[in-house]
Motif scaffolding. Structure first.
Motif, PDB file in Angstrom:
ATOM      1  N   ASN A  63      -5.903  -6.384  -3.542  1.00 39.25           N
ATOM      2  CA  ASN A  63      -5.699  -5.263  -2.530  1.00 39.25           C
ATOM      3  C   ASN A  63      -6.706  -5.353  -1.551  1.00 39.25           C
ATOM      4  O   ASN A  63      -6.313  -5.323  -0.232  1.00 39.25           O
ATOM      5  CB  ASN A  63      -5.478  -4.054  -3.250  1.00 39.25           C
ATOM      6  CG  ASN A  63      -4.445  -3.874  -3.918  1.00 39.25           C
ATOM      7  OD1 ASN A  63      -3.204  -4.249  -3.730  1.00 39.25           O
ATOM      8  ND2 ASN A  63      -4.437  -2.884  -4.966  1.00 39.25           N
ATOM      9  N   VAL A  76      -6.057  -6.900  -9.653  1.00 39.44           N
ATOM     10  CA  VAL A  76      -5.164  -6.127  -8.710  1.00 39.44           C
ATOM     11  C   VAL A  76      -5.888  -5.421  -7.489  1.00 39.44           C
ATOM     12  O   VAL A  76      -5.719  -5.383  -6.262  1.00 39.44           O
ATOM     13  CB  VAL A  76      -4.441  -4.912  -9.387  1.00 39.44           C
ATOM     14  CG1 VAL A  76      -3.784  -3.987  -8.445  1.00 39.44           C
ATOM     15  CG2 VAL A  76      -3.575  -5.506 -10.190  1.00 39.44           C
ATOM     16  N   SER A 105      -5.997  -6.843 -16.034  1.00 39.71           N
ATOM     17  CA  SER A 105      -5.512  -7.409 -14.678  1.00 39.71           C
ATOM     18  C   SER A 105      -6.024  -6.364 -13.601  1.00 39.71           C
ATOM     19  O   SER A 105      -5.675  -6.523 -12.345  1.00 39.71           O
ATOM     20  CB  SER A 105      -3.931  -7.568 -14.796  1.00 39.71           C
ATOM     21  OG  SER A 105      -3.208  -6.283 -15.094  1.00 39.71           O
TER      22      SER A 105
END
Length: 116
Positions: free
Chosen positions: A61, A57, A53
């Motif tokens: 972001n 992520v 993941s």
């Protein structure tokens, strides 16, 4: 090869589905388009491709920083249409201004030490 074809078919079907729903109900289409389906699909494909993941992520972001300049398209487009500019020139101008806004955001973030 089948995996890539599956990814293309699923992604394409979602875009066509949203387009068809929008023809019948603008609000429903707008709601579906406002949900970040492309981002959700991209993060899902990243996870399935890497079984991690972390890439999703990092991707998420970076998207947060790019949301404000993306609003340029949705602000400029209706203004130009209401001023009588035809659809395709309006779309081109809106996209160019949105790309410019993205560039400026990345440039400004870089000045504050935020790498994109």
């Amino acid at each position: 090869m089948y995996y890539y074809i599956t990814k293309i078919v699923i992604t394409t079907l979602l875009i066509v589905l949203i387009s068809e729903i929008t023809k019948r109900n603008a609000l429903a289409g707008a709601l579906l388009a406002a949900v970040p389906l492309v981002s959700i699909l991209a993060m899902t494909w990243m996870y399935l491709d890497t079984n991690s993941s972390n890439a999703a992520v990092e991707f998420s972001n970076k998207i947060i920083w790019l949301i404000p300049p993306s609003m340029t398209l949705f602000i400029i487009f209706p203004i130009l249409i209401k001023k009588g500019v035809s659809f395709f020139p309006t779309m081109v101008i809106s996209v160019i201004l949105t790309i410019t806004a993205y560039y400026l955001m990345i440039l400004i973030l870089g000045k504050f030490g935020i790498k994109m």
